[in-house]
Design an enzyme around this catalytic site. Structure first.
Site, short mmCIF file in Angstrom:
data_model
loop_
_atom_site.label_atom_id
_atom_site.label_comp_id
_atom_site.label_asym_id
_atom_site.label_seq_id
_atom_site.Cartn_x
_atom_site.Cartn_y
_atom_site.Cartn_z
N GLY A 179 0.86 -1.18 0.00
CA GLY A 179 0.00 0.00 0.00
C GLY A 179 0.89 1.23 0.00
O GLY A 179 1.11 1.89 -1.02
N CYS A 228 -10.18 21.51 18.00
CA CYS A 228 -10.10 21.81 19.43
C CYS A 228 -9.54 20.63 20.22
O CYS A 228 -10.25 20.02 21.03
CB CYS A 228 -11.48 22.20 19.94
N TYR A 284 -2.60 6.42 3.62
CA TYR A 284 -3.25 6.60 4.92
C TYR A 284 -3.42 8.09 5.24
O TYR A 284 -3.32 8.50 6.39
CB TYR A 284 -2.45 5.86 6.02
N1 LLP Z 1 -2.23 -6.18 3.74
C1 LLP Z 1 -2.86 -6.18 4.91
C2 LLP Z 1 -3.60 -7.38 5.33
C3 LLP Z 1 -2.81 -5.04 5.74
O1 LLP Z 1 -3.45 -5.05 6.90
C4 LLP Z 1 -2.10 -3.90 5.31
C5 LLP Z 1 -2.04 -2.70 6.13
C6 LLP Z 1 -1.46 -3.94 4.05
C7 LLP Z 1 -1.54 -5.10 3.30
C8 LLP Z 1 -0.70 -2.79 3.48
O2 LLP Z 1 0.40 -2.44 4.25
P1 LLP Z 1 1.44 -1.33 3.71
O3 LLP Z 1 2.14 -1.91 2.50
O4 LLP Z 1 0.68 -0.10 3.37
O5 LLP Z 1 2.36 -1.12 4.85
N2 LLP Z 1 -2.69 3.57 9.21
C9 LLP Z 1 -1.34 3.12 9.39
C10 LLP Z 1 -1.03 1.89 8.59
C11 LLP Z 1 -1.96 0.73 8.86
C12 LLP Z 1 -1.66 -0.47 8.01
C13 LLP Z 1 -2.73 -1.48 8.13
N3 LLP Z 1 -2.58 -2.61 7.29
C14 LLP Z 1 -0.39 4.26 9.05
O6 LLP Z 1 -0.86 5.35 8.72
O7 LLP Z 1 0.81 4.11 9.15
#
Ligand code: LLP
Length: 414
Positions: free
Chosen positions: A275, A342, A371
């Site tokens: 992602g 706030c 995100y």
């Molecule tokens: N696959 C699964 C099953 C996941 O839960 C996630 C992310 C991804 C793939 C993708 O991960 P990435 O390649 O983006 O690291 N809100 C948080 C990140 C939460 C990630 C949740 N799962 C932030 O802003 O850092």
């Protein structure tokens, strides 16, 4: 590599000045570079070209329709975690047979929708979920393809909120229960067991935890083989980190090489669910300084974007680089960059060395493509901001700024 750069002290996205877009769209807004997105996807895809693979973009990182459509055209599949994400992915043109469905709490309705769409596979996270999927398969009179998400119990060395592969986390089946789970599933006619899956966390800046995880998966594969259970897919999840500040994450090449060297003798198709590494540095949040305030303690820049627009600093104390859209040589002075909400937690940066800036000045909050908008909310009844995409010297609003009327959509006075 990204296409946000200064030309004569002015920040550009590809070949268009950010200020020009700000003048037309008004602040705050998210700005994505299509060239950066394309580049990141292609680099990632190419890195895995030595082995059969499928890149299932993690829709949660950025679920904008145009972003998903661009990735679909480049050949991406999708990793989804809700019925809403399934809806978006299909609308954006991602073929159902490239969609995998993760998440610990899929509802009956969501299972039915994804089964009817005939997605590639469900990543099953518990035996109770397996039963629910079985029921829906029987009810719909169709076979459903599944894989189990296992929890390999490896330490991803990342922020505890985004670490998912430890025994104490809610995700996946414990390795110790996996074999039994596969045996149970293989006895059910309505299920096709096609894969194995894990996802150990996000923003990882080392390859070792991924290698650890894939080794544990291989160990399980051998055991499954002994029981005559053959799989087609190994899904290693997402999680490759990006540079926000001074991290040095592995390049996609090194990451792919490390993973592929572990599975070079296997014929399984490798699924990767990136992602952040695809979209993170392809987007920025552009905001305007509403007021400047110097107190005895501190200097504040109060900007028109807030924690509802970009939650990461408030939620994880995440660092995002902040650049003036028009560069100045003024001396640096520590400042807090805060929003109008706030809450004391409403900050985008704290104690950040910034040049002297004036009211009305524009700032770019970098690395906000992942995100960012997808985690934004209407807190404080703030309409969500527009998303804009740049292609070379053109731009298009790909999601309009929300109106006040939209804030009340679906509400009634009783
Ligand atoms: N696959 C699964 C099953 C996941 O839960 C996630 C992310 C991804 C793939 C993708 O991960 P990435 O390649 O983006 O690291 N809100 C948080 C990140 C939460 C990630 C949740 N799962 C932030 O802003 O850092």
């Amino acid at each position: 590599m990204n296409h946000f750069h200064y030309k004569d002290k002015e920040l550009y996205c590809e070949n268009i000045p950010v200020k020009e877009i700000a003048n037309k769209v008004k602040t705050p807004f998210y700005l994505y570079s299509s060239a950066t997105l394309t580049h990141h996807f292609n680099v990632f895809d190419k890195a895995f070209s030595g082995h059969p693979h499928l890149i299932c973009f993690a829709v949660k990182a950025n679920s904008n329709l145009t972003v998903l459509n661009l990735l679909a055209e480049l050949g991406a599949g999708a990793d989804i975690v809700s019925g809403g994400e399934l809806y978006r992915a299909l609308k954006a043109g991602i073929p159902a047979d490239k969609i995998v469905y993760s998440g610990v709490g899929k509802t009956k309705k969501e299972i039915r929708e994804a089964a009817k769409a005939d997605i590639l596979m469900f990543n099953v996270e518990s035996m109770a979920e397996l039963d629910a999927i079985s029921r829906q398969a029987r009810c719909l009179k169709r076979r459903i393809r599944i894989s189990f998400r296992v929890n390999p119990d490896v330490n991803a060395n990342t922020h505890p909120y985004i670490s998912t592969g430890l025994k104490k986390n809610k995700f996946g089946l414990p390795m110790s229960q996996a074999l039994e789970a596969y045996k149970v599933a293989s006895s059910r006619d309505e299920l096709d067991i096609v894969g194995i899956d894990c996802h150990i966390g996000s923003q990882l800046i080392q390859v070792e935890p991924f290698v650890d995880a894939i080794r544990r998966i291989k160990f399980l594969l051998r055991k499954l083989d002994d029981f005559g259970i053959k799989l087609n897919f190994i899904d290693i999840g997402g999680g490759l980190g990006i540079k926000y500040q001074d991290e040095i994450p592995p390049k996609p090449d090194a990451y792919a090489k490390a993973l592929l060297s572990e599975i070079k003798d296997l014929s399984h198709c490798l699924i990767i669910e990136p992602g952040r590494s695809i979209v993170g540095n392809a987007g920025i949040l552009v905001t305007k300084i509403l007021y400047t305030k110097d107190t005895e303690e501190k200097r504040f820049y109060i900007v028109d974007a807030a924690m509802n627009d970009l939650a990461r600093p408030a939620l994880y104390e995440a660092y995002h680089e902040i650049l003036p859209v028009i560069k100045t040589d003024a001396h640096l002075h520590p400042a807090d960059i805060v929003g109008p909400i706030c809450e004391t937690g409403d900050f985008l940066a704290r104690e950040r060395p910034m040049p002297d800036l004036n009211q009305g000045g524009l700032l770019a909050i970098m690395s906000a493509g992942a995100y960012g908008f997808s985690m934004s909310s209407n807190y404080n009844s703030r309409p969500r901001v527009p998303e804009v995409m740049v292609k070379d010297d053109h731009f298009k609003v790909i999601r309009k700024r929300e109106t006040y009327a939209r804030l009340l959509l679906g509400e009634t006075i009783w």
